[in-house]
Write a protein that holds these residues in place. Structure first.
Motif, short mmCIF file in Angstrom:
data_model
loop_
_atom_site.label_atom_id
_atom_site.label_comp_id
_atom_site.label_asym_id
_atom_site.label_seq_id
_atom_site.Cartn_x
_atom_site.Cartn_y
_atom_site.Cartn_z
N VAL A 94 0.84 -1.19 0.00
CA VAL A 94 0.00 0.00 0.00
C VAL A 94 0.88 1.24 0.00
N TYR A 95 1.95 1.20 0.79
CA TYR A 95 2.86 2.35 0.77
C TYR A 95 3.49 2.51 -0.62
N ASN A 96 3.83 1.39 -1.25
CA ASN A 96 4.39 1.47 -2.60
C ASN A 96 3.44 2.19 -3.54
N ILE A 97 2.14 1.94 -3.35
CA ILE A 97 1.11 2.62 -4.15
C ILE A 97 1.02 4.09 -3.75
N ILE A 98 0.98 4.34 -2.44
CA ILE A 98 0.88 5.73 -1.96
C ILE A 98 2.11 6.54 -2.38
N ASP A 99 3.27 5.91 -2.30
CA ASP A 99 4.50 6.58 -2.71
C ASP A 99 4.41 7.01 -4.17
N GLY A 100 3.85 6.11 -5.00
CA GLY A 100 3.66 6.46 -6.41
C GLY A 100 2.70 7.61 -6.58
N ILE A 101 1.66 7.64 -5.75
CA ILE A 101 0.69 8.74 -5.80
C ILE A 101 1.37 10.05 -5.39
N PHE A 102 2.17 10.01 -4.32
CA PHE A 102 2.90 11.20 -3.88
C PHE A 102 3.77 11.75 -5.02
N ASN B 56 7.19 6.04 6.60
CA ASN B 56 7.29 6.46 5.21
C ASN B 56 6.18 7.44 4.85
N CYS B 57 4.97 7.09 5.26
CA CYS B 57 3.81 7.94 4.93
C CYS B 57 3.89 9.31 5.61
N ILE B 58 4.58 9.38 6.74
CA ILE B 58 4.76 10.65 7.43
C ILE B 58 5.88 11.47 6.78
N LEU B 59 7.00 10.79 6.50
CA LEU B 59 8.18 11.50 6.01
C LEU B 59 8.10 11.89 4.54
N ALA B 60 7.52 11.01 3.71
CA ALA B 60 7.52 11.26 2.26
C ALA B 60 6.85 12.58 1.88
N PRO B 61 5.62 12.85 2.34
CA PRO B 61 5.01 14.13 1.95
C PRO B 61 5.77 15.34 2.48
N ILE B 62 6.42 15.17 3.65
CA ILE B 62 7.22 16.29 4.18
C ILE B 62 8.40 16.57 3.26
N ALA C 161 12.72 8.65 -1.88
CA ALA C 161 13.76 7.66 -1.59
C ALA C 161 14.35 7.85 -0.20
N THR C 162 14.57 9.10 0.19
CA THR C 162 15.13 9.39 1.51
C THR C 162 14.19 8.94 2.62
N ALA C 163 12.90 9.14 2.43
CA ALA C 163 11.92 8.71 3.41
C ALA C 163 11.95 7.20 3.58
N THR C 164 12.12 6.48 2.47
CA THR C 164 12.17 5.01 2.53
C THR C 164 13.34 4.53 3.37
#
Length: 465
Positions: free
Chosen positions: A37-45, A182-188, A201-204
């Motif tokens: 799901v994160y892989n999907i959300i990451d793609g959406i981000f 990941n979901c917290i850090l990626a959008p930031i 990538a850094t969030a991951t």
């Protein structure tokens, strides 16, 4: 005290296999689903925050991600399977040494592989089909991932051992923790700091690093039978060889996935350009989600099958296999229904401003999942043979699907369709169908052999490990 520690593994030989599979599989499935799901959300981000071109570039990182995963899986999955068998044989000394060897192997492979690939990142991505438009996005993403490769290897390897040492809930928490972070850090990093695809990538890597610290703390607990200490941090040649041999099927699966994905992206670039590559990347996120759920089921099956195989409880081995086959088929059938009847709602979230990409992705997805009703059997069968240490059969099933069936399909089918791109979309289901028939045949033969062993005298029974 020592007896109380060993009792934690007796449940694998005593509890009904149905409820035991649920106990082990549900945490793994939840963890793998959350990761997907994160892989999907990451793609959406990335799609929403950077753009459609970034999604196309991200699709090109798939082969390279498969390559790095191949080495990590060879160590992690191989050692975890060996751990389960040794615990079933009550060889606790060897099981303890396996933990130390996993740490050493992951550190070595993670650092060497990450640096080596980083040096040649541009030509590698060009080989995978990167254009002048997509190369910067793919390079920026993978450069961060490769710098943190050793973290990823250690994190995945220790998570596999958590499941094998009767701590599936802890493994689930580690994975979910990574997803949440990941979901917290990626959008930031992407939206607030403006780091773009590098932020994803850094969030991951940062999320994995935080959870790796927690895993190391768990394995440092001296109250656990299997725990870290200085005496086990040294290479044992026999353990290394056995771990790598058992993990070889998973290595070959990921290596073949790397090669096939490279061939696919190059062919897509030839026949459909960057748009087709982007569509393939979007479809792969859905397919990966379904497959990862089945892999979570396999991770729940692995310690049960491995332990009971080591304990020569073949009735329980067959029991957990039957249930895994049923559940795996239900999961992939669900993926078939969604992919065939509801593809557009899924793909639309990745590229809302690109109607052409949405249309191409929806059509491709409906084609690529055509054989999903029986794919679950193939995935479970390959994992089952690996779980009981039958590496050659697992390797054979892995290679036939990827190399013998899929590679020829990628080269041949485009020439059989008026639209070559249509042939590429049907390559995967053709390979899946043929591989599933082969897996069913081998599994039926193996089940018959196990039933004969169940009737044989105990002294004639043996295990390969």
């Amino acid at each position: 005290m020592e007896q109380s520690k060993t009792n934690q593994f007796n449940v694998l030989a005593e509890k009904p296999v149905g409820s035991l599979l649920m106990q082990y599989a549900i945490p793994a499935i939840v963890a793998m689903a959350a990761s997907s799901v994160y892989n999907i959300i990451d793609g959406i981000f990335i799609g929403q925050g950077v753009g459609a071109e970034a999604i196309m570039g991200l699709a090109l990182t798939g082969p390279l991600m498969s390559l790095t995963a191949a080495f990590g899986a060879m160590v992690g999955v191989g050692a975890a399977t060996l751990m389960s068998v040794k615990l079933g044989q009550k060889d606790y000394g060897t099981a303890q040494k396996i933990l130390g060897n996993v740490v050493i192997m992951n550190l070595t492979l993670g650092i060497v592989l990450g640096l080596l690939l980083l040096v040649f990142i541009n030509p590698i991505l060009r080989f995978f089909g990167a254009s002048d438009v997509t190369l910067p996005y793919a390079r920026n993403f993978m450069s961060i991932i490769l710098v943190g490769n050793v973290v990823t290897h250690m994190y995945l390897g220790l998570n596999a051992l958590l499941r094998s040492t009767n701590r599936p809930q802890k493994a689930m928490c580690a994975t979910i923790g990574t997803v949440v972070l990941n979901c917290i850090l990626a959008p930031i990093f992407i939206f607030v700091l403006g780091w773009g695809i590098r932020g994803a990538a850094t969030a991951t890597i940062m999320a994995q690093m935080i959870m790796l610290t927690w895993q190391l703390r768990l394995f440092s607990n001296k109250d656990e039978l299997i725990h870290l200490n200085r005496s086990i941090i040294k290479l044992d040649v026999k353990i290394v060889k056995e771990s790598l041999l058992v993990g070889l099927p998973q290595f070959l699966i990921n290596l073949c996935a790397c090669l096939v994905a490279a061939m696919m992206t190059r062919s897509l670039t030839t026949y459909g350009g960057d748009m087709a590559v982007g569509a393939f990347g979007i479809c792969n996120r859905f397919i990966l989600f379904i497959v990862m759920v089945v892999i979570g089921l396999n991770q729940g099956m692995q310690p049960i099958a491995g332990y009971n195989f080591g304990a020569r409880r073949y009735d329980r081995v067959l029991g957990v296999l039957n249930k895994a086959l049923i559940f795996g088929s239900v999961i992939t059938l669900t993926g078939f229904v969604i992919g065939v009847f509801f593809p557009t709602p899924f793909v639309s979230v990745f590229a809302k401003d690109s109607p052409q990409l949405i249309k191409m992705s929806a059509h491709a997805l409906s084609c690529m999942v055509m054989m999903f009703p029986i794919v679950g059997i193939q995935i479970v069968s390959t994992a089952f043979f690996q779980s009981i240490g039958y590496a050659p059969k697992s390797i054979f099933l892995s290679l036939t699907r990827q190399l013998i069936f899929l590679v020829p399909a990628i080269f041949i089918l485009p020439h059989l369709y008026a639209d070559p791109l249509e042939g590429l979309w049907h390559a995967a289901p053709v390979a899946d169908g043929l591989a599933s028939v082969l897996a069913i045949t081998l599994l039926v033969l193996q089940v018959k052999k196990f039933k004969k062993q169940m009737q044989a005298p105990v002294e004639n029974m043996h295990t390969p490990l």
